[in-house]
Scaffold this motif. Structure first.
Motif, PDB file in Angstrom:
ATOM      1  N   SER A 381       0.674  30.061  46.271  1.00  0.00           N
ATOM      2  CA  SER A 381       1.411  28.978  45.614  1.00  0.00           C
ATOM      3  C   SER A 381       2.912  29.222  45.684  1.00  0.00           C
ATOM      4  CB  SER A 381       0.957  28.853  44.158  1.00  0.00           C
ATOM      5  OG  SER A 381       1.770  27.948  43.447  1.00  0.00           O
ATOM      6  N   GLU A 384       4.254  28.950  49.258  1.00  0.00           N
ATOM      7  CA  GLU A 384       4.346  27.540  49.661  1.00  0.00           C
ATOM      8  C   GLU A 384       5.602  26.909  49.091  1.00  0.00           C
ATOM      9  OE1 GLU A 384       2.493  25.431  51.416  1.00  0.00           O
ATOM     10  OE2 GLU A 384       0.515  26.317  51.692  1.00  0.00           O
ATOM     11  N   GLU A 385       5.847  27.121  47.798  1.00  0.00           N
ATOM     12  CA  GLU A 385       6.982  26.489  47.123  1.00  0.00           C
ATOM     13  C   GLU A 385       8.316  26.960  47.692  1.00  0.00           C
ATOM     14  OE1 GLU A 385       6.923  26.834  42.902  1.00  0.00           O
ATOM     15  OE2 GLU A 385       4.851  26.147  42.725  1.00  0.00           O
ATOM     16  N   ILE A 389       5.974  30.893  53.152  1.00  0.00           N
ATOM     17  CA  ILE A 389       4.649  30.874  53.762  1.00  0.00           C
ATOM     18  C   ILE A 389       4.738  30.934  55.280  1.00  0.00           C
ATOM     19  CG2 ILE A 389       4.459  28.355  53.906  1.00  0.00           C
ATOM     20  CD1 ILE A 389       1.633  30.773  52.895  1.00  0.00           C
ATOM     21  N   SER A 422      -1.484  27.021  56.384  1.00  0.00           N
ATOM     22  CA  SER A 422      -1.160  26.010  55.377  1.00  0.00           C
ATOM     23  C   SER A 422      -0.514  24.796  56.032  1.00  0.00           C
ATOM     24  CB  SER A 422      -0.203  26.587  54.335  1.00  0.00           C
ATOM     25  OG  SER A 422       1.097  26.698  54.884  1.00  0.00           O
ATOM     26  N   LYS A 424       2.417  23.626  55.428  1.00  0.00           N
ATOM     27  CA  LYS A 424       3.822  23.872  55.768  1.00  0.00           C
ATOM     28  C   LYS A 424       3.953  24.636  57.078  1.00  0.00           C
ATOM     29  CE  LYS A 424       6.143  23.432  51.366  1.00  0.00           C
ATOM     30  NZ  LYS A 424       7.135  23.983  50.435  1.00  0.00           N
TER      31      LYS A 424
END
Length: 580
Positions: A381, A384-385, A389, A422, A424
């Protein structure tokens, strides 16, 4: 700062302060200015209280006598210019002195203008009008946002500090609301920045409408002597200071009404747009009396509202703030983790359902930080933010390929290895070329590498994503859809995508023995995969009954605690069958 409605500054509302030890001078200045319809005055004949009263009232213009007992005008002027809030406050010196030396000294200390005694009404009127007009223009540039015409961050911080001081002094309650439009960056990119600017203007108007017609707990704010003030802090972030409230319920009502106003459809350039917002609420005295601390609490509460899906408000608390502080610390450590070599890969065996032999593994990243292992969900998490990532994902693939090559040279049976990616990473421009480069540098046979992509990746722009997947297929890798069945699972995209494998989400597997509907879903997925000549892997198998069901349905592989938890590379190596 005199009152404003956007940039329509009304100098007649300006707060004018007069400090003179002669009461007659105070009366004369006020009387002359009242004839010109100025009506907001602060007068003081005790110069020792000048700074105290200045901080409390924050005038727009100060008339200051120079020759006063105990504290002279020179001393007050020097204190003013040393004060961050009053560095640029216009000061007109009232003086009967005619000597040049006194005037030069006052100018050196930062005086704006002079007015001689006895006071000439026309000169007084001219000085006030010109000085306030100049101040209005400077204030507009320094303290107001050009897009929304709202007070900006600089004025917000000054106002918050002042209002908090007043709340402490008078033991009053207040609330700070941090308001952020949900997913505005993506929204702005899609509709264009000029349209996005118009959205911000309309949102500002709607929040102002709530403020103007506020009714807190059935009573008008004026009756409560309360105030709501709106600020535009940055981009899609606004803030409201709600002072002199009766309790937290008042701020909750205000938050709900603001959300409702923003939620209503917007008409922009002939099209209807829908947006939502997240609001964080911090309150005094619970949140302390430091402006930056209260702002941080409101912002962290807003972030919680965003993480819960947005279109909601969230109160701050000590626990929320502790979580926010931990996350900031975690982010700082995450940014250094790659260089410090803190990431490791664990491998969850993938087992042949029919034979019970290990045929592959899923590579799972673990963060062994200087404070111990960080939960994987929290790591992903945060990565990703922050956008980390992408480099972390590149490291994972590099390490997984290195390890796979080593196993293939060990004399044991060659296995396949799955690596997750992911959204991204997938939309990163260098995604395909990075994968190709890593495969070539590692020297692995790409047919043993499976790239797992989540189903949510296919929600938008599927045609372009199909092109990317086909490009990836040209490298020789296999492609798998992870968590199948939790998204929109359409036959139409299964026919388009160059897939090799479907992974059945553990949420269905967990209910196999107790839920007929889950059994029907899993059975359908396996049958569907077989009809498309796709392999199937079931996740989260923990009980023999689940494995037996999968075997009867023709599932190819499974992974889960029934066989093994994810383990380190050396432990996984011991599970591999020897090549015949």
């Amino acid at each position: 700062m005199f009152s404003s409605e956007g940039n329509n500054l009304n100098s007649k509302n300006a707060k004018i302060m007069v400090v003179d030890d002669e009461p007659s001078s105070l009366e004369v200045v006020q009387a002359f200015l009242e004839e010109e319809e100025y009506h907001n005055f602060v007068t003081l004949d005790d110069p020792t209280r000048a700074m105290e009263l200045l901080e409390q009232t924050r005038p727009d213009l100060l008339f200051l006598d120079l020759m006063m007992p105990k504290v002279s005008g020179f001393e007050i002027l020097a204190q003013l210019r040393a004060h961050s809030r009053f560095k640029h406050l216009p000061v007109i010196i009232l003086t009967a002195a005619t000597d040049t030396e006194s005037k030069l000294k006052a100018l050196d200390l930062g005086a704006t203008d002079f007015l001689g005694k006895p006071i000439d009404p026309s000169e007084l009127r001219l000085r006030v009008r010109n000085t306030l007009q100049a101040k209005a223009y400077q204030d507009q540039l320094a303290y107001y946002d050009g897009l929304t015409q709202l007070p900006n961050r600089a004025l917000f911080l000054e106002e918050l500090a002042l209002i908090l001081k007043g709340a402490v002094r008078h033991q009053e309650r207040l609330a700070l609301l941090s308001i952020e439009i949900d997913r505005f960056d993506k929204f702005n990119d899609r509709i264009g920045h000029s349209t996005g600017d118009e959205v911000l203007r309309q949102v500002a108007q709607r929040i102002q409408g709530v403020i103007r017609h506020a009714d807190v707990l059935g009573r008008d704010l004026k009756e409560l002597d309360g105030e709501m003030t709106l600020f535009h802090l940055e981009s899609n972030v606004f803030s409201v200071i709600l002072s002199r409230i009766q309790g937290e319920e008042s701020s909750a009502i205000a938050g709900e009404r603001i959300l409702r106003a923003i939620r209503a459809p917007l008409e922009v350039e002939g099209r209807e747009l829908y947006i939502t917002a997240s609001i964080g609420i911090a309150t005094f005295p619970e949140g302390g009396e430091e402006p930056f601390e209260l702002l941080r609490l409101a912002s962290s509460a807003k972030d919680v509202a965003k993480q819960l899906g947005g279109d909601a408000f969230q109160f701050s608390s000590a626990s929320i703030n502790e979580a926010y502080e931990r996350r900031l610390s975690l982010e700082a450590r995450l940014r250094k983790a790659l260089k410090k070599g803190e990431f490791v890969l664990h491998y969850q065996p993938q087992v042949d359902v029919a034979t019970g032999v290990v045929r592959g593994a899923e590579a799972l990243v673990r963060w062994n930080s200087d404070q111990g292992f960080v939960p994987t969900a929290e790591l992903i998490s945060l990565a990703e933010e922050t956008g980390l990532i992408v480099p972390i994902g590149e490291w994972v693939l590099t390490e997984a390929c290195r390890q796979l090559k080593q196993w293939h040279h060990s004399g044991k049976m060659p296995i396949s290895l799955s690596v997750n990616f992911s959204a991204k990473q997938f939309v990163n421009q260098e995604f395909c070329t990075t994968i190709k480069r890593i495969i070539e540098q590692s020297g692995i046979d790409p047919k043993y590498l499976t790239l797992e992509l989540t189903e949510s990746l296919l929600f938008e722009d599927i045609d372009n994503k199909v092109k990317l997947l086909r490009f990836l297929k040209q490298t020789g890798v296999l492609l798998s859809i992870d968590d199948f069945g939790t998204g929109f699972s359409s036959l139409s995209y299964l026919t388009k995508l160059p897939l090799d494998e479907i992974k059945i989400d553990r949420s269905f597997v967990m209910q196999l023995t107790a839920n007929a509907q889950s059994r029907a879903i899993v059975s359908t997925i396996i049958s569907l995969a077989n009809s498309f000549n796709l392999s199937t892997v079931a996740e989260g198998i923990e009980h023999p009954e689940e494995l037996e069901f999968l075997k009867n349905q023709g599932c190819r592989r499974y992974q889960g605690f029934l066989f093994s938890r994810p383990v380190a590379a050396d432990e996984f190596f011991e599970m591999l069958p020897v090549s015949v």
